[in-house]
Design a protein around this motif. Structure first.
Motif, short mmCIF file in Angstrom:
data_model
loop_
_atom_site.label_atom_id
_atom_site.label_comp_id
_atom_site.label_asym_id
_atom_site.label_seq_id
_atom_site.Cartn_x
_atom_site.Cartn_y
_atom_site.Cartn_z
N VAL A 20 0.85 -0.78 -0.20
CA VAL A 20 -0.29 -0.05 -0.19
C VAL A 20 0.69 1.29 0.11
O VAL A 20 0.83 1.69 -0.92
N ILE A 21 1.91 0.95 1.20
CA ILE A 21 2.19 2.70 0.75
C ILE A 21 3.46 2.61 -0.38
O ILE A 21 3.98 3.63 -0.76
N VAL A 22 4.05 1.43 -1.01
CA VAL A 22 4.61 1.60 -2.10
C VAL A 22 3.61 2.12 -3.44
O VAL A 22 3.92 2.59 -4.40
N GLY A 23 2.66 1.82 -3.60
CA GLY A 23 1.68 2.03 -4.19
C GLY A 23 1.17 3.90 -4.51
O GLY A 23 1.15 4.55 -4.76
N ILE A 24 0.91 4.27 -3.05
CA ILE A 24 0.73 5.58 -2.90
C ILE A 24 2.18 6.65 -2.94
O ILE A 24 1.80 7.39 -3.59
N VAL A 25 3.00 5.86 -3.01
CA VAL A 25 4.05 6.87 -3.26
C VAL A 25 3.98 6.94 -4.87
O VAL A 25 4.12 7.94 -5.88
N ALA A 26 4.14 5.92 -5.39
CA ALA A 26 3.99 5.60 -6.97
C ALA A 26 2.64 6.45 -7.76
O ALA A 26 3.17 7.38 -8.46
N PRO A 36 -5.67 15.17 -14.23
CA PRO A 36 -6.34 14.62 -13.61
C PRO A 36 -6.10 13.55 -12.68
O PRO A 36 -5.00 12.89 -13.63
N LYS A 37 -6.75 13.26 -11.85
CA LYS A 37 -6.57 12.27 -10.50
C LYS A 37 -6.34 10.95 -10.99
O LYS A 37 -5.72 9.69 -10.71
N GLY A 38 -7.48 10.65 -11.91
CA GLY A 38 -7.40 9.47 -12.50
C GLY A 38 -6.36 8.12 -12.89
O GLY A 38 -6.24 7.18 -12.35
N PRO A 39 -5.60 8.88 -13.50
CA PRO A 39 -4.57 7.73 -14.33
C PRO A 39 -3.47 7.87 -13.24
O PRO A 39 -2.98 6.62 -13.06
N ALA A 40 -3.00 8.96 -12.24
CA ALA A 40 -1.78 8.49 -11.01
C ALA A 40 -2.85 7.80 -10.36
O ALA A 40 -2.33 6.46 -9.60
N PHE A 41 -4.64 7.59 -9.78
CA PHE A 41 -4.97 6.19 -9.51
C PHE A 41 -4.66 4.36 -9.79
O PHE A 41 -4.69 4.19 -9.01
N LEU A 42 -4.76 4.44 -10.92
CA LEU A 42 -4.37 3.64 -12.25
C LEU A 42 -3.39 3.24 -12.14
O LEU A 42 -3.21 1.81 -11.64
N TYR A 43 -2.19 3.92 -11.64
CA TYR A 43 -0.89 3.44 -11.39
C TYR A 43 -0.82 3.21 -10.62
O TYR A 43 -0.69 2.69 -9.82
N GLY A 44 -1.29 3.58 -9.57
CA GLY A 44 -0.57 3.75 -7.88
C GLY A 44 -1.42 1.64 -7.45
O GLY A 44 -0.89 1.17 -6.94
N GLY A 46 -2.22 -0.33 -9.97
CA GLY A 46 -1.06 -1.94 -9.94
C GLY A 46 0.47 -2.26 -10.08
O GLY A 46 0.16 -2.40 -9.74
N VAL A 47 0.96 -0.95 -9.42
CA VAL A 47 1.68 -0.49 -8.69
C VAL A 47 1.79 -0.83 -7.76
O VAL A 47 2.48 -2.59 -6.78
N PHE A 48 0.63 -1.11 -6.49
CA PHE A 48 0.36 -2.29 -5.80
C PHE A 48 -0.02 -3.77 -5.60
O PHE A 48 0.83 -4.46 -5.09
N GLY A 49 -0.32 -4.11 -7.05
CA GLY A 49 -0.92 -5.26 -6.99
C GLY A 49 0.00 -5.52 -7.68
O GLY A 49 0.85 -7.24 -7.18
N GLY A 50 1.10 -5.16 -8.37
CA GLY A 50 2.70 -5.97 -9.19
C GLY A 50 3.12 -6.22 -7.25
O GLY A 50 4.24 -6.99 -7.32
N SER A 51 3.37 -4.71 -6.99
CA SER A 51 3.99 -5.26 -5.13
C SER A 51 4.07 -6.49 -4.63
O SER A 51 4.53 -7.13 -3.96
N LEU A 52 2.37 -6.30 -4.20
CA LEU A 52 2.23 -7.52 -3.61
C LEU A 52 2.05 -9.19 -3.74
O LEU A 52 2.91 -9.31 -3.69
#
Length: 65
Positions: A20-26, A36-44, A46-52
């Motif tokens: 979660v922390i890695v996804g938020i930072v990403a 817009p904030k939408g692409p940043a949420f999607l990117y975060g 995706g990084v959360f899923g990959g990191s987990l």
């Protein structure tokens, strides 16, 4: 390695919170103020899923989970 269920659950929760922390930072790094904030949420997300996934695969291959 024989660990109890409680210890395995604690290790999973630690992996989850770290991801979660890695996804938020990403997401924060990828966000630009004029977009817009939408692409940043999607990117975060995706990084959360990959990191987990990476964390759980490594711990499973080491025999911890």
């Amino acid at each position: 390695m024989k660990l109890s269920l409680g210890v395995k659950l604690l290790i999973f929760v630690i992996c989850f919170l770290l991801s979660v922390i890695v996804g938020i930072v990403a997401g924060l790094i990828s966000h630009r103020p004029s977009t817009p904030k939408g692409p940043a949420f999607l990117y975060g997300g995706g990084v959360f899923g990959g990191s987990l996934t990476l964390c759980l695969v490594v711990l499973t291959s080491l025999g911890v989970l």
